[in-house]
Design an enzyme around this catalytic site. Sequence first.
Site, PDB file in Angstrom:
ATOM      1  N   ASP A  50       0.867  -1.167   0.000  1.00  0.00           N
ATOM      2  CA  ASP A  50       0.000   0.000   0.000  1.00  0.00           C
ATOM      3  C   ASP A  50       0.914   1.230   0.000  1.00  0.00           C
ATOM      4  O   ASP A  50       2.109   1.124   0.298  1.00  0.00           O
ATOM      5  CB  ASP A  50      -0.880  -0.045   1.255  1.00  0.00           C
ATOM      6  CG  ASP A  50      -1.682   1.221   1.447  1.00  0.00           C
ATOM      7  OD1 ASP A  50      -2.290   1.689   0.464  1.00  0.00           O
ATOM      8  OD2 ASP A  50      -1.692   1.739   2.580  1.00  0.00           O
ATOM      9  N   ASP A  64      -0.223   5.088   0.925  1.00  0.00           N
ATOM     10  CA  ASP A  64      -0.469   6.053   1.997  1.00  0.00           C
ATOM     11  C   ASP A  64      -0.348   5.399   3.367  1.00  0.00           C
ATOM     12  O   ASP A  64      -0.959   4.347   3.637  1.00  0.00           O
ATOM     13  CB  ASP A  64      -1.857   6.669   1.850  1.00  0.00           C
ATOM     14  CG  ASP A  64      -1.970   7.559   0.619  1.00  0.00           C
ATOM     15  OD1 ASP A  64      -1.004   7.590  -0.167  1.00  0.00           O
ATOM     16  OD2 ASP A  64      -3.014   8.206   0.445  1.00  0.00           O
ATOM     17  N   GLU A  99      -1.373  10.697   4.388  1.00  0.00           N
ATOM     18  CA  GLU A  99      -2.332  10.427   3.326  1.00  0.00           C
ATOM     19  C   GLU A  99      -2.266  11.535   2.279  1.00  0.00           C
ATOM     20  O   GLU A  99      -2.402  12.724   2.605  1.00  0.00           O
ATOM     21  CB  GLU A  99      -3.755  10.349   3.899  1.00  0.00           C
ATOM     22  CG  GLU A  99      -3.941   9.269   4.966  1.00  0.00           C
ATOM     23  CD  GLU A  99      -4.054   7.881   4.370  1.00  0.00           C
ATOM     24  OE1 GLU A  99      -4.604   7.761   3.255  1.00  0.00           O
ATOM     25  OE2 GLU A  99      -3.597   6.914   5.025  1.00  0.00           O
ATOM     26  N   ARG A 124     -14.504  12.562  -0.827  1.00  0.00           N
ATOM     27  CA  ARG A 124     -13.326  13.354  -0.492  1.00  0.00           C
ATOM     28  C   ARG A 124     -12.763  14.067  -1.712  1.00  0.00           C
ATOM     29  O   ARG A 124     -12.377  15.245  -1.644  1.00  0.00           O
ATOM     30  CB  ARG A 124     -12.261  12.457   0.142  1.00  0.00           C
ATOM     31  CG  ARG A 124     -12.593  12.024   1.571  1.00  0.00           C
ATOM     32  CD  ARG A 124     -11.585  11.028   2.104  1.00  0.00           C
ATOM     33  NE  ARG A 124     -11.732   9.715   1.472  1.00  0.00           N
ATOM     34  CZ  ARG A 124     -10.859   8.728   1.580  1.00  0.00           C
ATOM     35  NH1 ARG A 124      -9.746   8.907   2.279  1.00  0.00           N
ATOM     36  NH2 ARG A 124     -11.071   7.570   0.997  1.00  0.00           N
ATOM     37  N   SER A 132      -2.539   1.386  -4.781  1.00  0.00           N
ATOM     38  CA  SER A 132      -2.973   2.464  -3.913  1.00  0.00           C
ATOM     39  C   SER A 132      -4.389   2.912  -4.211  1.00  0.00           C
ATOM     40  O   SER A 132      -4.815   2.941  -5.377  1.00  0.00           O
ATOM     41  CB  SER A 132      -2.019   3.666  -4.075  1.00  0.00           C
ATOM     42  OG  SER A 132      -2.473   4.774  -3.337  1.00  0.00           O
ATOM     43  N   GLY A 133      -5.092   3.249  -3.143  1.00  0.00           N
ATOM     44  CA  GLY A 133      -6.374   3.924  -3.300  1.00  0.00           C
ATOM     45  C   GLY A 133      -6.177   5.401  -3.556  1.00  0.00           C
ATOM     46  O   GLY A 133      -7.132   6.150  -3.689  1.00  0.00           O
ATOM     47  N   ASP A 146      -2.005  -0.989   5.819  1.00  0.00           N
ATOM     48  CA  ASP A 146      -2.355  -0.518   7.155  1.00  0.00           C
ATOM     49  C   ASP A 146      -3.842  -0.339   7.388  1.00  0.00           C
ATOM     50  O   ASP A 146      -4.281  -0.263   8.541  1.00  0.00           O
ATOM     51  CB  ASP A 146      -1.670   0.829   7.419  1.00  0.00           C
ATOM     52  CG  ASP A 146      -2.309   1.960   6.621  1.00  0.00           C
ATOM     53  OD1 ASP A 146      -2.865   2.890   7.240  1.00  0.00           O
ATOM     54  OD2 ASP A 146      -2.265   1.905   5.382  1.00  0.00           O
ATOM     55  N   ASN A 179      -9.022  -1.052   3.836  1.00  0.00           N
ATOM     56  CA  ASN A 179      -9.027  -1.150   2.383  1.00  0.00           C
ATOM     57  C   ASN A 179      -7.986  -2.154   1.873  1.00  0.00           C
ATOM     58  O   ASN A 179      -8.051  -2.591   0.726  1.00  0.00           O
ATOM     59  CB  ASN A 179      -8.757   0.236   1.780  1.00  0.00           C
ATOM     60  CG  ASN A 179      -9.006   0.300   0.293  1.00  0.00           C
ATOM     61  OD1 ASN A 179      -9.973  -0.279  -0.191  1.00  0.00           O
ATOM     62  ND2 ASN A 179      -8.158   0.992  -0.424  1.00  0.00           N
TER      63      ASN A 179
END
Length: 412
Positions: A194, A196, A203, A239, A282-283, A350, A353
């Site tokens: 991941d 962030d 983030e 967001r 990554s999101g 972490d 997600n």
Amino acid sequence: MNDDSTLLVTVTGRDRPGISARLLNTLSVFPVTIVDLEQVVLAGRLVLGTVIDVDERVAPGVSRHRVFDEVRSALDKVAIDLDMEVEYGRGNGRVTESGTGRLHVTVLADPLRPGALGALTSCVARAGANIDRIERLSSYPVTSVEMEISGGGAAGDAAQLRAELAMEASTQSVDVAVQPSGLHRRGKHLIVMDVDSTLIQGEVIELLAAHAGCEAEVAKVTEEAMRGELDFEESLRARVALLNGLDASAIDRVREEIQLTPGARTLVRTLKRLGYECGIVSGGFTQITDVLVDRLGLDYSAANTLEIVDGKLTGGLIGPIVDRKGKATTLQQFAEQAGVPLSQTVAIGDGANDLDMLQTAGLGVAFNAKPVVREQADTSVNVPYLDTIAFILGITREEIEAADLHAADTGN
């Protein structure tokens, strides 16, 4: 093979070049075979143990006791000459093949206290397993040791032993990882991280929000999503919508603000040198992850893409969303491209997600993660150094430093 059929020889003393060769060459003149062999050096002191058996193919019908008596006599003389101590005992007559019914248990702590390690070894004993070897992997930035265990829980319910060790590790405030032994631990692996709060600190969307003046509102939604309280795609779109109208130049400023997690560069450099392949999923956003790919020399990358029109963010996204399920799918795609079975993939994350990805990988590591993630991942690391992941893979601090030296020599 019964207990009387093998001889255990244990030699200890000050380590110096040629000791092992001298001892083994002494054995070579006798009709014996090596059944098992282990050597360690601790604080300059050598401990060499070997189990030998009479080779009846070379000396059929020979008296086992006579051969062993002659071996003892010869080794006693060599030990005096080398100023070493030698002890003899009966071999246990059973050697577990490497990778068969064995587990590796890695313990990380800062500091590692004797009571904590004692509590974990008691768990192993209660499971009926035996600790065959304990090796220090690092003393910096954390202390880590690896135990190789066999029998009992190792050959039986590894999941149960893992659960018991994890519970004890939590009580003792240390981290523990349990993995099957075998050559696959040093085979080709794919590591997918991941981004962030894993590969980088913080983030990205919150950094962008700070430039848009809506940081607090975005941070609140981010925290709820990472705890699994909100649907990720819905929360992400909400967001990103708050960024509508933000000048695209803010992305350049965020790129400069990004800080890698301590140990991130070292971890990637070490893994790449050892033949691993590394990727990120990554999101977050490709406008950031593409830079990380170039900076770190990563092999694979997937993320969402912010929509930009006329130099400004529209508050929208382009293409399919990389969400919780999408991360797991991406891991599978990366593994297929790399030619690596899922059993030899490692996922690090972490937040909630990341859960599907962690559970899909051969080893899922929760890195300074939310409680829901720590509870469901294979193992948890709760120190702020990403390169400690290498110790879980059996890579020593010495190998990491060698990778650093290699990078310095080559200018990479």
